[in-house]
Write a protein that holds these residues in place. Structure first.
Motif, PDB file in Angstrom:
ATOM      1  N   UNK A 177      61.464 -71.834 108.299  1.00 49.84           N
ATOM      2  CA  UNK A 177      62.368 -71.422 107.237  1.00 49.84           C
ATOM      3  C   UNK A 177      62.615 -69.923 107.325  1.00 49.84           C
ATOM      4  N   UNK A 178      63.860 -69.544 107.191  1.00 46.42           N
ATOM      5  CA  UNK A 178      64.250 -68.140 107.147  1.00 46.42           C
ATOM      6  C   UNK A 178      64.429 -67.796 105.668  1.00 46.42           C
ATOM      7  N   UNK A 179      63.579 -66.919 105.146  1.00 50.79           N
ATOM      8  CA  UNK A 179      63.545 -66.604 103.725  1.00 50.79           C
ATOM      9  C   UNK A 179      64.042 -65.187 103.526  1.00 50.79           C
ATOM     10  N   UNK A 180      65.049 -65.018 102.666  1.00 50.70           N
ATOM     11  CA  UNK A 180      65.638 -63.714 102.385  1.00 50.70           C
ATOM     12  C   UNK A 180      65.558 -63.435 100.897  1.00 50.70           C
ATOM     13  N   UNK A 181      65.092 -62.239 100.537  1.00 48.95           N
ATOM     14  CA  UNK A 181      65.067 -61.861  99.127  1.00 48.95           C
ATOM     15  C   UNK A 181      66.469 -61.439  98.726  1.00 48.95           C
ATOM     16  N   UNK A 182      67.020 -62.051  97.669  1.00 47.11           N
ATOM     17  CA  UNK A 182      68.384 -61.738  97.242  1.00 47.11           C
ATOM     18  C   UNK A 182      68.443 -61.087  95.867  1.00 47.11           C
ATOM     19  N   UNK A 183      67.350 -61.106  95.116  1.00 43.27           N
ATOM     20  CA  UNK A 183      67.318 -60.487  93.800  1.00 43.27           C
ATOM     21  C   UNK A 183      66.073 -59.617  93.669  1.00 43.27           C
ATOM     22  N   UNK A 184      66.151 -58.649  92.771  1.00 36.81           N
ATOM     23  CA  UNK A 184      65.051 -57.736  92.543  1.00 36.81           C
ATOM     24  C   UNK A 184      63.934 -58.402  91.750  1.00 36.81           C
ATOM     25  N   UNK A 185      62.721 -57.901  91.939  1.00 40.57           N
ATOM     26  CA  UNK A 185      61.587 -58.405  91.173  1.00 40.57           C
ATOM     27  C   UNK A 185      61.346 -57.579  89.917  1.00 40.57           C
ATOM     28  N   UNK A 186      62.172 -56.572  89.676  1.00 43.98           N
ATOM     29  CA  UNK A 186      62.048 -55.769  88.459  1.00 43.98           C
ATOM     30  C   UNK A 186      62.355 -56.655  87.260  1.00 43.98           C
ATOM     31  N   UNK A 187      61.472 -56.657  86.299  1.00 41.21           N
ATOM     32  CA  UNK A 187      61.668 -57.446  85.094  1.00 41.21           C
ATOM     33  C   UNK A 187      61.207 -58.881  85.198  1.00 41.21           C
ATOM     34  N   UNK A 188      60.687 -59.276  86.353  1.00 44.19           N
ATOM     35  CA  UNK A 188      60.189 -60.641  86.503  1.00 44.19           C
ATOM     36  C   UNK A 188      58.712 -60.697  86.102  1.00 44.19           C
ATOM     37  N   UNK A 189      58.195 -61.889  86.016  1.00 45.69           N
ATOM     38  CA  UNK A 189      56.785 -62.062  85.683  1.00 45.69           C
ATOM     39  C   UNK A 189      55.925 -61.508  86.822  1.00 45.69           C
ATOM     40  N   UNK A 190      54.775 -60.936  86.483  1.00 46.46           N
ATOM     41  CA  UNK A 190      53.882 -60.408  87.533  1.00 46.46           C
ATOM     42  C   UNK A 190      53.514 -61.458  88.583  1.00 46.46           C
ATOM     43  N   UNK A 191      53.344 -62.702  88.177  1.00 51.15           N
ATOM     44  CA  UNK A 191      53.010 -63.760  89.120  1.00 51.15           C
ATOM     45  C   UNK A 191      54.131 -63.961  90.134  1.00 51.15           C
ATOM     46  N   UNK A 192      55.390 -63.839  89.702  1.00 53.68           N
ATOM     47  CA  UNK A 192      56.528 -63.989  90.614  1.00 53.68           C
ATOM     48  C   UNK A 192      56.579 -62.814  91.590  1.00 53.68           C
ATOM     49  N   UNK A 193      56.300 -61.605  91.100  1.00 55.91           N
ATOM     50  CA  UNK A 193      56.279 -60.426  91.975  1.00 55.91           C
ATOM     51  C   UNK A 193      55.220 -60.588  93.055  1.00 55.91           C
ATOM     52  N   UNK A 194      54.046 -61.057  92.678  1.00 54.79           N
ATOM     53  CA  UNK A 194      52.969 -61.262  93.641  1.00 54.79           C
ATOM     54  C   UNK A 194      53.324 -62.345  94.655  1.00 54.79           C
ATOM     55  N   UNK A 195      54.019 -63.375  94.210  1.00 52.30           N
ATOM     56  CA  UNK A 195      54.420 -64.456  95.112  1.00 52.30           C
ATOM     57  C   UNK A 195      55.415 -63.952  96.147  1.00 52.30           C
ATOM     58  N   UNK A 196      56.379 -63.148  95.722  1.00 55.04           N
ATOM     59  CA  UNK A 196      57.366 -62.590  96.660  1.00 55.04           C
ATOM     60  C   UNK A 196      56.675 -61.714  97.690  1.00 55.04           C
ATOM     61  N   UNK A 197      55.727 -60.904  97.255  1.00 60.67           N
ATOM     62  CA  UNK A 197      54.979 -60.053  98.196  1.00 60.67           C
ATOM     63  C   UNK A 197      54.132 -60.892  99.143  1.00 60.67           C
ATOM     64  N   UNK A 198      53.560 -61.990  98.645  1.00 64.13           N
ATOM     65  CA  UNK A 198      52.739 -62.870  99.477  1.00 64.13           C
ATOM     66  C   UNK A 198      53.567 -63.566 100.554  1.00 64.13           C
ATOM     67  N   UNK A 199      54.837 -63.786 100.266  1.00 65.03           N
ATOM     68  CA  UNK A 199      55.731 -64.360 101.266  1.00 65.03           C
ATOM     69  C   UNK A 199      56.046 -63.356 102.369  1.00 65.03           C
ATOM     70  N   UNK A 200      55.758 -62.065 102.123  1.00 58.00           N
ATOM     71  CA  UNK A 200      56.007 -61.030 103.119  1.00 58.00           C
ATOM     72  C   UNK A 200      57.292 -60.279 102.885  1.00 58.00           C
ATOM     73  N   UNK A 201      57.934 -60.500 101.740  1.00 59.86           N
ATOM     74  CA  UNK A 201      59.199 -59.831 101.437  1.00 59.86           C
ATOM     75  C   UNK A 201      58.921 -58.503 100.742  1.00 59.86           C
ATOM     76  N   UNK A 202      59.670 -57.462 101.149  1.00 56.18           N
ATOM     77  CA  UNK A 202      59.411 -56.126 100.628  1.00 56.18           C
ATOM     78  C   UNK A 202      60.560 -55.547  99.819  1.00 56.18           C
TER      79      UNK A 202
END
Length: 76
Positions: free
Chosen positions: A20-45
């Protein structure tokens, strides 16, 4: 040719042997901390950053959690 697949429900994304090719398309600002950690765990910066991961159980679970922040395509 990569197929553009937009997942809207958790049922659509299944465990498979595909990459799977995963691309971050929205900011993590204002999201739940758990969602921010999940995005970082996927390797997205940052927005627009893309990583390639296997469609295993762990990755599919993380993608179903943050499907509103990422775009998922099947890699070539």
């Amino acid at each position: 040719m990569a197929t553009d697949v937009q997942y809207t429900t958790a049922k659509d994304l299944k465990v498979s042997e595909a990459k799977l090719e995963i691309t971050q398309i929205k900011s993590t600002i204002g999201t739940k901390p758990k969602h921010r950690e999940t995005v970082r765990s996927l390797g997205l910066k940052r927005i627009g950053h893309t990583v390639v991961r296997d469609a295993d159980v762990v990755t599919v679970g993380m993608l179903n959690t943050v499907k509103h922040l990422v775009k998922v395509e099947e890699a070539k």
